[in-house]
Design a protein around this motif. Structure first.
Motif, PDB file in Angstrom:
ATOM      1  N   GLU A 365       0.822  -1.205   0.000  1.00  0.00           N
ATOM      2  CA  GLU A 365       0.000   0.000   0.000  1.00  0.00           C
ATOM      3  C   GLU A 365       0.858   1.258   0.000  1.00  0.00           C
ATOM      4  N   THR A 366       0.276   2.364  -0.446  1.00  0.00           N
ATOM      5  CA  THR A 366       1.005   3.629  -0.566  1.00  0.00           C
ATOM      6  C   THR A 366       1.162   4.349   0.767  1.00  0.00           C
ATOM      7  N   ALA A 367       0.587   3.821   1.843  1.00  0.00           N
ATOM      8  CA  ALA A 367       0.736   4.451   3.154  1.00  0.00           C
ATOM      9  C   ALA A 367       2.165   4.402   3.660  1.00  0.00           C
ATOM     10  N   SER A 368       3.034   3.674   2.979  1.00  0.00           N
ATOM     11  CA  SER A 368       4.441   3.591   3.398  1.00  0.00           C
ATOM     12  C   SER A 368       5.271   4.762   2.886  1.00  0.00           C
ATOM     13  N   ASP A 369       4.705   5.665   2.066  1.00  0.00           N
ATOM     14  CA  ASP A 369       5.493   6.724   1.437  1.00  0.00           C
ATOM     15  C   ASP A 369       6.190   7.612   2.461  1.00  0.00           C
ATOM     16  N   LEU A 370       5.456   8.102   3.444  1.00  0.00           N
ATOM     17  CA  LEU A 370       6.054   8.996   4.440  1.00  0.00           C
ATOM     18  C   LEU A 370       7.155   8.294   5.227  1.00  0.00           C
ATOM     19  N   ALA A 371       6.935   7.016   5.561  1.00  0.00           N
ATOM     20  CA  ALA A 371       7.939   6.275   6.326  1.00  0.00           C
ATOM     21  C   ALA A 371       9.200   6.052   5.504  1.00  0.00           C
ATOM     22  N   VAL A 372       9.056   5.759   4.197  1.00  0.00           N
ATOM     23  CA  VAL A 372      10.227   5.556   3.342  1.00  0.00           C
ATOM     24  C   VAL A 372      11.037   6.849   3.232  1.00  0.00           C
ATOM     25  N   ILE A 373      10.352   7.982   3.030  1.00  0.00           N
ATOM     26  CA  ILE A 373      11.037   9.275   2.939  1.00  0.00           C
ATOM     27  C   ILE A 373      11.734   9.608   4.257  1.00  0.00           C
ATOM     28  N   ALA A 374      11.046   9.369   5.373  1.00  0.00           N
ATOM     29  CA  ALA A 374      11.636   9.670   6.680  1.00  0.00           C
ATOM     30  C   ALA A 374      12.863   8.805   6.955  1.00  0.00           C
ATOM     31  N   ALA A 375      12.805   7.511   6.601  1.00  0.00           N
ATOM     32  CA  ALA A 375      13.942   6.623   6.827  1.00  0.00           C
ATOM     33  C   ALA A 375      15.131   7.025   5.963  1.00  0.00           C
ATOM     34  N   ALA A 376      14.871   7.364   4.697  1.00  0.00           N
ATOM     35  CA  ALA A 376      15.960   7.781   3.812  1.00  0.00           C
ATOM     36  C   ALA A 376      16.586   9.098   4.285  1.00  0.00           C
ATOM     37  N   PHE A 377      15.757  10.044   4.723  1.00  0.00           N
ATOM     38  CA  PHE A 377      16.264  11.315   5.230  1.00  0.00           C
ATOM     39  C   PHE A 377      17.088  11.106   6.499  1.00  0.00           C
ATOM     40  N   SER A 378      16.617  10.207   7.379  1.00  0.00           N
ATOM     41  CA  SER A 378      17.339   9.926   8.625  1.00  0.00           C
ATOM     42  C   SER A 378      18.723   9.354   8.344  1.00  0.00           C
ATOM     43  N   SER A 379      18.818   8.433   7.371  1.00  0.00           N
ATOM     44  CA  SER A 379      20.120   7.860   7.032  1.00  0.00           C
ATOM     45  C   SER A 379      21.001   8.877   6.317  1.00  0.00           C
ATOM     46  N   PHE A 380      20.403   9.685   5.445  1.00  0.00           N
ATOM     47  CA  PHE A 380      21.170  10.675   4.677  1.00  0.00           C
ATOM     48  C   PHE A 380      21.801  11.722   5.592  1.00  0.00           C
ATOM     49  N   ARG A 381      21.050  12.170   6.602  1.00  0.00           N
ATOM     50  CA  ARG A 381      21.556  13.169   7.546  1.00  0.00           C
ATOM     51  C   ARG A 381      22.161  12.539   8.797  1.00  0.00           C
ATOM     52  N   ASP A 382      22.176  11.204   8.874  1.00  0.00           N
ATOM     53  CA  ASP A 382      22.708  10.488  10.040  1.00  0.00           C
ATOM     54  C   ASP A 382      22.043  10.971  11.325  1.00  0.00           C
ATOM     55  N   THR A 383      20.708  11.056  11.278  1.00  0.00           N
ATOM     56  CA  THR A 383      19.923  11.523  12.416  1.00  0.00           C
ATOM     57  C   THR A 383      19.070  10.375  12.935  1.00  0.00           C
ATOM     58  N   ILE A 384      19.116  10.141  14.233  1.00  0.00           N
ATOM     59  CA  ILE A 384      18.334   9.066  14.842  1.00  0.00           C
ATOM     60  C   ILE A 384      16.954   9.606  15.194  1.00  0.00           C
ATOM     61  N   LEU A 385      15.927   8.971  14.650  1.00  0.00           N
ATOM     62  CA  LEU A 385      14.557   9.383  14.943  1.00  0.00           C
ATOM     63  C   LEU A 385      14.106   8.799  16.280  1.00  0.00           C
ATOM     64  N   PRO A 386      13.164   9.463  16.977  1.00  0.00           N
ATOM     65  CA  PRO A 386      12.708   8.967  18.284  1.00  0.00           C
ATOM     66  C   PRO A 386      12.140   7.550  18.190  1.00  0.00           C
ATOM     67  N   SER A 387      12.374   6.783  19.221  1.00  0.00           N
ATOM     68  CA  SER A 387      11.917   5.388  19.231  1.00  0.00           C
ATOM     69  C   SER A 387      10.418   5.270  19.458  1.00  0.00           C
ATOM     70  N   ASP A 388       9.770   6.339  19.941  1.00  0.00           N
ATOM     71  CA  ASP A 388       8.331   6.291  20.198  1.00  0.00           C
ATOM     72  C   ASP A 388       7.533   6.981  19.104  1.00  0.00           C
ATOM     73  N   LEU A 389       8.112   7.100  17.893  1.00  0.00           N
ATOM     74  CA  LEU A 389       7.481   7.801  16.782  1.00  0.00           C
ATOM     75  C   LEU A 389       7.023   6.821  15.718  1.00  0.00           C
ATOM     76  N   VAL A 390       5.801   6.996  15.226  1.00  0.00           N
ATOM     77  CA  VAL A 390       5.298   6.234  14.085  1.00  0.00           C
ATOM     78  C   VAL A 390       4.910   7.221  12.982  1.00  0.00           C
TER      79      VAL A 390
END
Length: 452
Positions: A365-390
């Motif tokens: 499903e396309t609901a994964s779009d925001l998560a894919v962008i967020a994961a790629a941005f996190s790796s690109f900027r080497d930023t750890i996202l909060p563990s309690d975030l969805v």
């Protein structure tokens, strides 16, 4: 004696050709035409009529409506995939790779039904009765009430089953069954089609539920003609790696329940065990979180699932940067990276981007779009996202964040697992607050970047 003749049949669509060709003219499939020998014999078996009935033409509003009668298989995850249980008179086709667990789950189901008072018959065409008995002993199953038949002739199977007044029959597997009406070898397109047709007529006439185990091709589809999937009531696929202990069963067709419903099992020494909380196996148990990881809430059938999306963005050493996905659509990743560049000013043209859905689940499903962008941005900027975030939501080509179905149910599932924050489409933001959760609504992709 009837005269034999040869014809060429497409195994994908079942169309008949006068001669062999590399491509089917009807479905355009390549290398799908097979030669088969047939007889000029009526294809109707005496005593087994069609399933349409003898009522003739009726007015739809005057047709007598019957409620579906279901019964439990003993495995709650299998019941979920079937739509709430097994329907009397239904024909269920189960496919999957060799060794994935088709025979195991069918044997478990039949032995449970035999002890719950159902009359069942296990027909084995691939294995000997001794091999089935050894599997039951290895799985610590009590087969004292299970009736077993080793036979591959469908006419003999139906003659044996007719007077037994059975509730459930398992055919393992349909590729080994043949009918006397055709001279071709078992597993041939015509044999699989005609044998399934006879079994389906028997099921509808007697109210007996039938499980068919099916082989799969190297492309992952069920072997045999595609018409086979149209003849049965329910098509289930086993997914997962053979060397992994987790198995996912997904419904691709169900006349009596929702599509794309999934059931999750764990392969143990005593067989397949249902997983009551599948979200737990898809979430990473790493004590220290790293960049490039985010949790999303997807929906499979009627069930919301929490899945970890991981991404790795690294400098490309070749002339063409790589875009690799596991469990997600690769073309959609390429599109999302282009939207990220155009509307958020973040360019990854010289970066290799790898995205993975943890646990081996496939997110369609396309609901994964925001998560894919967020994961790629996190790796690109080497930023750890909060563990309690969805995060979940769909992204359009104009950079807008679109709503997804059942947003509030997804949030409640995340809150149940202890997540405190959520970034979702603005249109999915609930009117009433979710207890213990901060919900952030975004309408543009650049707003997502600001919150990250």
């Amino acid at each position: 004696m009837s005269k034999e003749r040869t014809q060429f049949v497409c195994r994908d669509c079942g169309s008949v050709a006068s001669k062999w060709a590399g491509q089917c003219l009807d479905c355009k499939a390549w290398n799908s035409i097979e030669e088969m020998v047939v007889e000029k014999t009526p294809t109707r078996l005496s005593g087994y009529s069609g399933t349409a009935g003898n009522e003739g033409v009726q007015i739809l509003s005057e047709v007598r409506k019957e409620e579906l009668s279901r019964f439990s298989t003993g495995l709650n995850e299998l019941d979920r995939v079937l739509g709430g249980g097994l329907v009397f008179g239904s024909v269920v086709l189960i496919g999957g790779d060799p060794g994935i667990g088709k025979s195991t789950i069918l044997l478990q189901t039949l032995i449970h039904l035999s002890h719950s008072g159902k009359k069942v018959l296990y027909v084995t065409g691939e294995e000997s009765p001794s091999q089935v008995a050894l599997r039951a002993e290895r799985l610590q199953l009590d087969g004292s009430k299970l009736q077993l038949l080793s036979e591959t002739n469908v006419e003999k199977i139906l003659r044996v089953a007719e007077p037994m007044d059975l509730d459930v029959i398992v055919i393992d597997s349909i590729q080994t069954i043949f009918t006397e009406l055709l001279n071709s070898a078992p597993g041939n397109v015509g044999q699989v089609r005609e044998s399934t047709a006879l079994l389906t007529r028997f099921a509808k006439r007697t109210g007996t539920s039938i499980f068919l185990a099916g082989h799969v091709t190297k492309e992952g589809a069920i072997a045999g003609p595609r018409v086979l999937e149209h003849m049965v009531d329910c098509v289930l696929y086993f997914e997962g790696e053979v060397d992994s202990r987790f198995r996912i069963m997904r419904s691709y067709k169900n006349r009596f329940g929702p599509l794309h419903e999934i059931g999750v099992f764990a392969m143990t020494e005593t067989g397949l065990k249902p997983i009551s909380n599948p979200s737990a196996i898809f979430l990473s148990r790493q004590p220290d979180r790293s960049s490039g990881s985010v949790i999303m809430v997807t929906r499979e059938g009627t069930r919301p699932l929490l899945i970890e999306i991981q991404s790795l963005v690294d400098d490309s050493l070749g002339g063409q940067p790589r875009r690799v996905t596991l469990g997600l659509e690769q073309n959609r990743l390429t599109m999302l990276l282009a939207v990220l560049h155009r509307h958020a000013g973040i360019a990854m043209m010289d970066q290799d981007v790898y995205v993975n859905a943890v646990g081996g689940v496939k997110v369609t499903e396309t609901a994964s779009d925001l998560a894919v962008i967020a994961a790629a941005f996190s790796s690109f900027r080497d930023t750890i996202l909060p563990s309690d975030l969805v995060i979940f939501g769909e992204i359009g080509l104009a950079g807008e964040v679109r709503p997804v179905p059942h947003g509030e149910e997804r949030l409640k599932e995340a809150a149940k697992h202890g997540f405190k924050r959520a970034i979702i489409p603005m249109a999915n933001k609930p009117k009433n607050d979710i207890p213990g959760m901060e919900v952030i609504g975004v309408s543009k992709i650049n707003e997502l970047m600001d919150h990250l």
